[in-house]
Motif scaffolding. Structure first.
Motif, PDB file in Angstrom:
ATOM      1  N   THR A 150      26.594  56.694   1.861  1.00 29.51           N
ATOM      2  CA  THR A 150      27.436  57.190   2.962  1.00 29.51           C
ATOM      3  C   THR A 150      27.656  58.689   2.772  1.00 29.51           C
ATOM      4  OG1 THR A 150      29.506  56.760   1.772  1.00 29.51           O
ATOM      5  CG2 THR A 150      28.601  54.967   3.110  1.00 29.51           C
ATOM      6  N   ALA A 151      28.238  59.326   3.785  1.00 28.76           N
ATOM      7  CA  ALA A 151      28.442  60.775   3.742  1.00 28.76           C
ATOM      8  C   ALA A 151      29.349  61.194   2.590  1.00 28.76           C
ATOM      9  CB  ALA A 151      29.036  61.242   5.077  1.00 28.76           C
ATOM     10  N   GLU A 152      30.183  60.281   2.098  1.00 30.00           N
ATOM     11  CA  GLU A 152      31.115  60.616   1.009  1.00 30.00           C
ATOM     12  C   GLU A 152      30.448  60.574  -0.361  1.00 30.00           C
ATOM     13  OE1 GLU A 152      31.824  58.345   3.394  1.00 30.00           O
ATOM     14  OE2 GLU A 152      33.086  59.722   4.555  1.00 30.00           O
ATOM     15  N   ASP A 153      29.277  59.979  -0.476  1.00 29.34           N
ATOM     16  CA  ASP A 153      28.623  59.813  -1.783  1.00 29.34           C
ATOM     17  C   ASP A 153      28.000  61.130  -2.253  1.00 29.34           C
ATOM     18  OD1 ASP A 153      29.105  57.018  -2.169  1.00 29.34           O
ATOM     19  OD2 ASP A 153      27.554  56.580  -0.674  1.00 29.34           O
ATOM     20  N   GLN A 154      28.448  61.613  -3.404  1.00 31.98           N
ATOM     21  CA  GLN A 154      27.884  62.806  -4.029  1.00 31.98           C
ATOM     22  C   GLN A 154      26.790  62.443  -5.021  1.00 31.98           C
ATOM     23  OE1 GLN A 154      28.760  65.965  -3.084  1.00 31.98           O
ATOM     24  NE2 GLN A 154      29.991  64.907  -1.525  1.00 31.98           N
ATOM     25  N   GLU A 155      26.874  61.213  -5.526  1.00 31.12           N
ATOM     26  CA  GLU A 155      25.841  60.715  -6.439  1.00 31.12           C
ATOM     27  C   GLU A 155      25.753  59.198  -6.274  1.00 31.12           C
ATOM     28  OE1 GLU A 155      28.460  60.039 -10.494  1.00 31.12           O
ATOM     29  OE2 GLU A 155      27.136  61.790 -10.363  1.00 31.12           O
ATOM     30  N   GLY A 156      24.725  58.628  -6.865  1.00 29.20           N
ATOM     31  CA  GLY A 156      24.491  57.203  -6.716  1.00 29.20           C
ATOM     32  C   GLY A 156      23.097  56.970  -6.163  1.00 29.20           C
ATOM     33  N   ILE A 157      22.542  55.822  -6.451  1.00 29.68           N
ATOM     34  CA  ILE A 157      21.187  55.531  -6.004  1.00 29.68           C
ATOM     35  C   ILE A 157      21.119  54.147  -5.368  1.00 29.68           C
ATOM     36  CG2 ILE A 157      20.035  57.030  -7.677  1.00 29.68           C
ATOM     37  CD1 ILE A 157      19.566  54.606  -9.453  1.00 29.68           C
ATOM     38  N   VAL A 158      20.149  53.988  -4.481  1.00 29.94           N
ATOM     39  CA  VAL A 158      19.825  52.701  -3.884  1.00 29.94           C
ATOM     40  C   VAL A 158      18.380  52.404  -4.264  1.00 29.94           C
ATOM     41  CG1 VAL A 158      19.654  51.355  -1.767  1.00 29.94           C
ATOM     42  CG2 VAL A 158      21.431  53.098  -1.993  1.00 29.94           C
ATOM     43  N   VAL A 187      20.618  45.460 -12.185  1.00 31.85           N
ATOM     44  CA  VAL A 187      20.846  46.896 -11.992  1.00 31.85           C
ATOM     45  C   VAL A 187      22.209  47.196 -11.383  1.00 31.85           C
ATOM     46  CG1 VAL A 187      18.390  47.451 -11.825  1.00 31.85           C
ATOM     47  CG2 VAL A 187      19.650  46.807  -9.760  1.00 31.85           C
ATOM     48  N   MET A 188      22.802  46.207 -10.709  1.00 29.83           N
ATOM     49  CA  MET A 188      24.105  46.427 -10.097  1.00 29.83           C
ATOM     50  C   MET A 188      25.231  46.435 -11.136  1.00 29.83           C
ATOM     51  SD  MET A 188      23.511  46.838  -6.847  1.00 29.83           S
ATOM     52  CE  MET A 188      25.124  46.618  -6.096  1.00 29.83           C
ATOM     53  N   GLU A 189      24.980  45.836 -12.294  1.00 32.04           N
ATOM     54  CA  GLU A 189      26.022  45.739 -13.317  1.00 32.04           C
ATOM     55  C   GLU A 189      25.645  46.465 -14.610  1.00 32.04           C
ATOM     56  OE1 GLU A 189      26.958  41.666 -13.934  1.00 32.04           O
ATOM     57  OE2 GLU A 189      27.612  41.306 -11.861  1.00 32.04           O
ATOM     58  N   ASP A 190      24.349  46.467 -14.971  1.00 33.69           N
ATOM     59  CA  ASP A 190      23.916  47.113 -16.211  1.00 33.69           C
ATOM     60  C   ASP A 190      23.966  48.633 -16.089  1.00 33.69           C
ATOM     61  OD1 ASP A 190      23.467  44.594 -17.175  1.00 33.69           O
ATOM     62  OD2 ASP A 190      21.312  44.619 -16.784  1.00 33.69           O
ATOM     63  N   LYS A 191      23.998  49.289 -17.239  1.00 34.17           N
ATOM     64  CA  LYS A 191      23.999  50.750 -17.272  1.00 34.17           C
ATOM     65  C   LYS A 191      22.604  51.256 -16.918  1.00 34.17           C
ATOM     66  CE  LYS A 191      24.836  54.658 -20.378  1.00 34.17           C
ATOM     67  NZ  LYS A 191      25.193  55.074 -21.757  1.00 34.17           N
ATOM     68  N   ILE A 192      22.522  52.065 -15.879  1.00 32.89           N
ATOM     69  CA  ILE A 192      21.233  52.584 -15.411  1.00 32.89           C
ATOM     70  C   ILE A 192      21.220  54.100 -15.566  1.00 32.89           C
ATOM     71  CG2 ILE A 192      19.657  52.814 -13.451  1.00 32.89           C
ATOM     72  CD1 ILE A 192      19.864  49.979 -14.512  1.00 32.89           C
ATOM     73  N   GLY A 218      23.140  49.930  -4.251  1.00 37.17           N
ATOM     74  CA  GLY A 218      22.519  48.867  -3.470  1.00 37.17           C
ATOM     75  C   GLY A 218      21.063  48.661  -3.840  1.00 37.17           C
ATOM     76  N   ILE A 219      20.503  47.586  -3.319  1.00 38.69           N
ATOM     77  CA  ILE A 219      19.093  47.239  -3.558  1.00 38.69           C
ATOM     78  C   ILE A 219      18.410  47.031  -2.212  1.00 38.69           C
ATOM     79  CG2 ILE A 219      17.490  45.595  -4.610  1.00 38.69           C
ATOM     80  CD1 ILE A 219      19.637  44.924  -6.641  1.00 38.69           C
ATOM     81  N   MET A 220      17.316  47.749  -2.001  1.00 37.97           N
ATOM     82  CA  MET A 220      16.541  47.602  -0.768  1.00 37.97           C
ATOM     83  C   MET A 220      15.573  46.437  -0.901  1.00 37.97           C
ATOM     84  SD  MET A 220      15.796  51.607   0.217  1.00 37.97           S
ATOM     85  CE  MET A 220      15.197  52.057  -1.428  1.00 37.97           C
ATOM     86  N   PRO A 221      15.249  45.761   0.199  1.00 40.96           N
ATOM     87  CA  PRO A 221      14.369  44.591   0.137  1.00 40.96           C
ATOM     88  C   PRO A 221      12.951  44.950  -0.280  1.00 40.96           C
ATOM     89  CG  PRO A 221      14.800  45.196   2.411  1.00 40.96           C
ATOM     90  CD  PRO A 221      15.708  46.021   1.563  1.00 40.96           C
ATOM     91  N   GLU A 222      12.273  43.958  -0.829  1.00 40.86           N
ATOM     92  CA  GLU A 222      10.887  44.129  -1.245  1.00 40.86           C
ATOM     93  C   GLU A 222       9.990  44.207  -0.017  1.00 40.86           C
ATOM     94  OE1 GLU A 222       7.957  42.195  -4.655  1.00 40.86           O
ATOM     95  OE2 GLU A 222       9.625  41.061  -3.819  1.00 40.86           O
ATOM     96  N   GLY A 223       8.863  44.879  -0.143  1.00 39.49           N
ATOM     97  CA  GLY A 223       7.945  45.013   0.977  1.00 39.49           C
ATOM     98  C   GLY A 223       8.115  46.355   1.655  1.00 39.49           C
ATOM     99  N   GLY A 224       6.990  46.868   2.178  1.00 40.94           N
ATOM    100  CA  GLY A 224       7.044  48.168   2.822  1.00 40.94           C
ATOM    101  C   GLY A 224       7.153  49.284   1.799  1.00 40.94           C
ATOM    102  N   GLY A 225       7.224  50.517   2.266  1.00 40.24           N
ATOM    103  CA  GLY A 225       7.288  51.656   1.359  1.00 40.24           C
ATOM    104  C   GLY A 225       8.601  51.761   0.614  1.00 40.24           C
ATOM    105  N   ASN A 226       9.703  51.312   1.213  1.00 38.50           N
ATOM    106  CA  ASN A 226      11.014  51.458   0.589  1.00 38.50           C
ATOM    107  C   ASN A 226      11.200  50.567  -0.624  1.00 38.50           C
ATOM    108  OD1 ASN A 226      11.595  53.263   2.626  1.00 38.50           O
ATOM    109  ND2 ASN A 226      12.627  51.743   3.897  1.00 38.50           N
ATOM    110  N   GLY A 227      10.432  49.493  -0.719  1.00 36.38           N
ATOM    111  CA  GLY A 227      10.563  48.584  -1.851  1.00 36.38           C
ATOM    112  C   GLY A 227      10.197  49.235  -3.169  1.00 36.38           C
ATOM    113  N   TYR A 228       9.397  50.300  -3.122  1.00 31.48           N
ATOM    114  CA  TYR A 228       8.966  51.000  -4.328  1.00 31.48           C
ATOM    115  C   TYR A 228       9.676  52.340  -4.505  1.00 31.48           C
ATOM    116  CZ  TYR A 228       5.163  47.602  -4.343  1.00 31.48           C
ATOM    117  OH  TYR A 228       4.438  46.431  -4.357  1.00 31.48           O
TER     118      TYR A 228
END
Length: 441
Positions: A150-158, A187-192, A218-228
């Motif tokens: 979201t617009a408020e996120d300064q860091e973080g990954i999906v 990945v949602m709970e472990d240290k990344i 968050g985690i994006m679904p498998e398949g397509g370019g975004n899955g990788y």
């Protein structure tokens, strides 16, 4: 003669010759079924192509690239062909122009970098994408777990699902990795962590490069370019790139970042259009500004064009079947006139107008067309199910899709064909002499 009387008389006359009426209606059923199924296969193929392309990304997103002065072909005039285009900067000013364009919903620079994710002793290679976090959802990125930026996120990954399932132990050989059990990582709970040191976890790792801790949103679904891919806020990406370039300079290396040509300029910008039908229009406007632009709708149109001839042939086959049915209706109505010549003469003698006689035969022809159209769409529905069943078993792209408008159009078209086929016989009935018709046995 009232409309009700016309309909009742028409039905009664058709019912007297049940077999002939049935065979004529059957011809319309076959013709309607043919043209509906053939058109539905073309529609189904287009929808299949659309779904396939949508797996690669959003059809409403235009990828814009800066122009480096290469040769180009102008869309305005053939006189400009082969002339070098003046360099145009893909910078903040250009981005603001894109935002002001009609139908544009969101705009974001796109910065790419190859890095690694780290979880304990395991790593996973990934293609990182830096963008305006507030535009992530609008640009077509979807999550199956957690949330988007979201617009408020300064860091973080999906993270893409394929990246999550791609963790491995870098200390093991390739053969050992293939034999080893997949690591259990949440990945949602472990240290990344993330790092641009491709030797991380091995004896060749650079101790001066510190892995960066970052939350997984968050985690994006498998398949397509975004899955990788791994998506992160643009500012976070630019910060990491600065650290990477500073490290390279210390090592005496060269700059590897090709995402920004100059300070404030970007290699790529994504533009989201709020209307799929306006994508090509906006894309052309951007090209006219001097930028290079492409979208997945280009690939979709190319795929449709390759099957255009097949769809034309399928439609022609269905049209021929309906033309044959129209000839059958005409033949039936002509035969009816010959058989009912005396009846027509009596109707004229007792005061029936030429208009009533014309409407009677047109009503009979319209009823044949309408009945054939209704039964035809029922048969089309069953045939469509059969085509899709076979296509599913054979993993074929030739599927069938019948929208509501096609059903309604088929019935209306069949009815119109019936009326047109009955026009000449009806006109012939009008011209019959009353006295001659009465004397006919």
């Amino acid at each position: 003669m009232s409309t009700r009387d016309l309909i009742m008389m028409a039905v009664r006359n058709l019912w007297k010759r049940k077999l002939r009426t049935f065979l004529t209606i059957l011809g319309v059923v076959i013709g309607t079924t043919s043209i509906v199924v053939m058109i539905s296969i073309g529609i189904g193929m287009n929808e299949s192509f659309k779904k396939q392309v949508e797996e690669w990304g959003s059809l409403q997103v235009i990828d814009v690239y800066g122009n480096n002065g290469d040769m180009f072909i102008s869309s305005d005039s053939d006189q400009n062909k082969g002339k070098p285009k003046k360099n145009v900067a893909l910078d903040g000013a250009a981005i603001e122009k894109f935002r002001q364009m009609e139908y544009v919903e969101a705009v974001s620079p796109i910065v790419r970098e190859s890095m690694m994710l780290v979880c304990g002793k395991y790593v996973s290679d990934a293609s990182f994408i830096g963008l305006d976090p507030g535009a992530m959802e609008a640009l077509g990125y979807k999550v199956e777990e957690g949330r988007t930026l979201t617009a408020e996120d300064q860091e973080g990954i999906v993270i893409g699902r394929s990246v999550v399932s791609g963790f491995y132990n870098p200390k093991l050989s390739w053969q050992m990795q293939m034999q080893a059990e997949p690591p259990e990582i949440n990945v949602m709970e472990d240290k990344i962590l993330l790092t641009y040191d491709w030797s991380y976890g091995t004896q060749y790792a650079d101790k001066s490069i510190k892995a960066i801790k970052t939350p997984v949103l968050g985690i994006m679904p498998e398949g397509g370019g975004n899955g990788y891919s791994v998506v992160m806020p643009l500012k976070q990406m630019e910060k990491i790139q600065k650290e990477k370039e500073a490290w390279r300079k210390k090592q005496g290396g060269y700059s590897s970042s090709g995402n920004q040509k100059k300070k404030g300029e970007y290699q790529q910008v994504a533009v989201k259009v709020n209307d799929l039908n306006k994508v090509q229009e906006v894309q052309q406007q951007i090209k006219d500004m001097g930028f290079q632009a492409s979208s997945l709708t280009d690939q979709l149109e190319t795929m449709k064009e390759t099957t255009k001839m097949l769809r034309i042939v399928l439609g022609a086959i269905g049209a021929v079947s309906l033309i044959v049915a129209a000839i059958g209706i005409t033949n039936t109505m002509v035969m009816a006139i010959y058989e009912r010549t005396r009846e027509i003469g009596i109707m004229k003698v007792i005061g029936a107008s030429l208009r009533d006689i014309k409407l009677l035969f047109l009503t009979e022809a319209a009823f044949i067309g309408f009945a054939g159209g209704v039964l035809g769409i029922v048969t089309s529905f069953l045939m469509s199910l059969l085509v899709n069943l076979v296509a599913t078993k054979q993993a074929s792209e030739m599927t069938s899709s019948i929208p509501i408008w096609l059903y309604l159009s088929a019935v209306a078209f069949a009815t119109i064909i019936g009326v047109l086929s009955g026009y000449l016989p009806a006109k012939r009935a009008m011209k019959l002499s009353a006295l001659t018709a009465i004397k006919t046995e």
